[in-house]
Design an enzyme around this catalytic site. Sequence first.
Site, mmCIF file in Angstrom:
data_model
loop_
_atom_site.group_PDB
_atom_site.id
_atom_site.type_symbol
_atom_site.label_atom_id
_atom_site.label_comp_id
_atom_site.label_asym_id
_atom_site.label_seq_id
_atom_site.Cartn_x
_atom_site.Cartn_y
_atom_site.Cartn_z
ATOM 1 N N TRP A 148 14.561 -0.952 3.322
ATOM 2 C CA TRP A 148 13.243 -1.556 3.595
ATOM 3 C C TRP A 148 13.496 -2.998 4.032
ATOM 4 O O TRP A 148 14.170 -3.749 3.310
ATOM 5 C CB TRP A 148 12.429 -1.503 2.304
ATOM 6 C CG TRP A 148 11.023 -2.035 2.413
ATOM 7 C CD1 TRP A 148 10.087 -1.722 3.355
ATOM 8 C CD2 TRP A 148 10.405 -2.948 1.501
ATOM 9 N NE1 TRP A 148 8.921 -2.384 3.086
ATOM 10 C CE2 TRP A 148 9.084 -3.144 1.961
ATOM 11 C CE3 TRP A 148 10.821 -3.607 0.351
ATOM 12 C CZ2 TRP A 148 8.192 -3.980 1.308
ATOM 13 C CZ3 TRP A 148 9.926 -4.431 -0.301
ATOM 14 C CH2 TRP A 148 8.615 -4.615 0.173
ATOM 15 N N ASP A 150 14.893 0.727 -6.680
ATOM 16 C CA ASP A 150 13.544 0.499 -6.168
ATOM 17 C C ASP A 150 12.816 1.835 -6.215
ATOM 18 O O ASP A 150 13.192 2.784 -5.520
ATOM 19 C CB ASP A 150 13.609 -0.044 -4.726
ATOM 20 C CG ASP A 150 12.234 -0.488 -4.242
ATOM 21 O OD1 ASP A 150 11.222 -0.101 -4.865
ATOM 22 O OD2 ASP A 150 12.170 -1.210 -3.230
ATOM 23 N N ALA A 178 9.458 3.205 -5.519
ATOM 24 C CA ALA A 178 8.138 2.921 -4.939
ATOM 25 C C ALA A 178 7.335 4.181 -4.639
ATOM 26 O O ALA A 178 6.161 4.086 -4.300
ATOM 27 C CB ALA A 178 8.303 2.099 -3.660
ATOM 28 N N LYS A 238 1.539 3.276 -4.293
ATOM 29 C CA LYS A 238 1.428 4.538 -3.553
ATOM 30 C C LYS A 238 1.002 5.687 -4.464
ATOM 31 O O LYS A 238 0.078 6.417 -4.147
ATOM 32 C CB LYS A 238 2.760 4.894 -2.887
ATOM 33 C CG LYS A 238 3.598 3.718 -2.448
ATOM 34 C CD LYS A 238 3.203 3.153 -1.107
ATOM 35 C CE LYS A 238 3.832 1.787 -0.950
ATOM 36 N NZ LYS A 238 4.125 1.360 0.364
HETATM 37 C C1 LMR Z 1 6.222 0.202 3.999
HETATM 38 O O1 LMR Z 1 7.450 0.232 3.990
HETATM 39 O O2 LMR Z 1 5.548 0.451 4.999
HETATM 40 C C2 LMR Z 1 5.487 -0.111 2.718
HETATM 41 O O3 LMR Z 1 6.395 -0.313 1.680
HETATM 42 C C3 LMR Z 1 4.501 -1.196 2.858
HETATM 43 C C4 LMR Z 1 5.149 -2.548 3.025
HETATM 44 O O4 LMR Z 1 4.729 -3.449 2.295
HETATM 45 O O5 LMR Z 1 6.030 -2.716 3.858
#
Ligand code: LMR
Length: 394
Positions: free
Chosen positions: A127, A208, A210, A243
């Site tokens: 990410w 992580d 999420a 989420k």
């Molecule tokens: C994403 O990867 O789209 C989500 O985790 C939202 C974000 O805050 O980036």
Amino acid sequence: MLSNLTPQPADKIIELMKLFREDPRTAKVDLGVGVYKDATGHTPVMRAVKAAEKQLWEQETTKTYVALAGDPAFADAMRQLILGDAAPAARVAGAATPGGTGAVHMAFELAKMAKPDVRVRVSSPTWPNHLSILRHRGIAFAEYRYFHEATRGVDFDAMMADLADVGPGDLVLLHGCCHNPTGANLTEAQWGAVADLLERTGAVPMIDMAYQGFGDGLDADAYGTRLLAARLPEVLIAASCSKNFGVYRERTGLLLAIAADQATRDIAQGSMAHLNRQNFSFPPDHGARLVTMILNDPALRADWQAELEEVRLGMLGLRQSLADELRQRTNSDRFDFVARHRGMFSRLGATPEQVMAMRASHGIYMVGDSRINIAGLNATTVPILAEAIVKAGV
Ligand code: LMR
């Protein structure tokens, strides 16, 4: 003073939300930011959240401060959701944070406080905000190979080779499930090998978490996290409720720190409260309170789990229909990985030029690395995406 500031790079995912909104076309498809959408394109408030909000509105008599680490009942309910009985409660510190991103940030701060020269290993890709926060905090990091471009699966041999030289106190960032941005996840056997490596080297996992419940189910998605929690002396876990409870704007997250013994856990707990105070003082309470109510009330919890399962199965169905559609249109099994991936995301393997071509020809918005949010699709848009993929020559 302010004239010294220089423009900061836009966050690519957040920027995409803006570009999508500004596109005047009515026929457009948003596969960008990781937000769940139902078949009508709406992000609903989950039924159990709405019911808990109603109860809270009737019962809450004060908005005074709670505690620097948030309500311990929230940390406890979340600890059980994530860890089950994998680690004794007496070894687990927990602090509420502003969203999962807040938990990631606080995990890095805690690691840096414990080891000022901490080095973090992150999957390539990961990410993008992981990297951005590490840079912002001035923490050294290096990437380990993770994704195999040709198979669109995990390049496990490369990952293990790149992690072979981690040492005691290095932080290894892992995605608990539903890898963002690839959708490719470790198998149970691979989690076992990662646990062996961490045990052998003394490196500390930072997980992580999420998307628990978006991949193979609430318990299956926690498999790797629970395995590491059961086997290792120390684990950091940054969890998001955005989420799986759909409480995105409430900023509801939690940092868990598993310590080797209770005395260390107590110091970690105090350090986390201290760090919260330095960064933002008290964490947001509303979302955390709703989550606690849902997890601790059998009826609310059953309804939440049922809706979460509908969401998960809906995404799996969309994965299968996109894979089927692409099989038929390309007369090949090249895109079968879409059905094998789990969670909200899949990385398609399109070039940035092909991503832009799909945006221009079909109004399809995906992240520049060709990450798609599966939940942004529906029965009508699956064939449109498949047509765009084929037309762009992916
Ligand atoms: C994403 O990867 O789209 C989500 O985790 C939202 C974000 O805050 O980036």
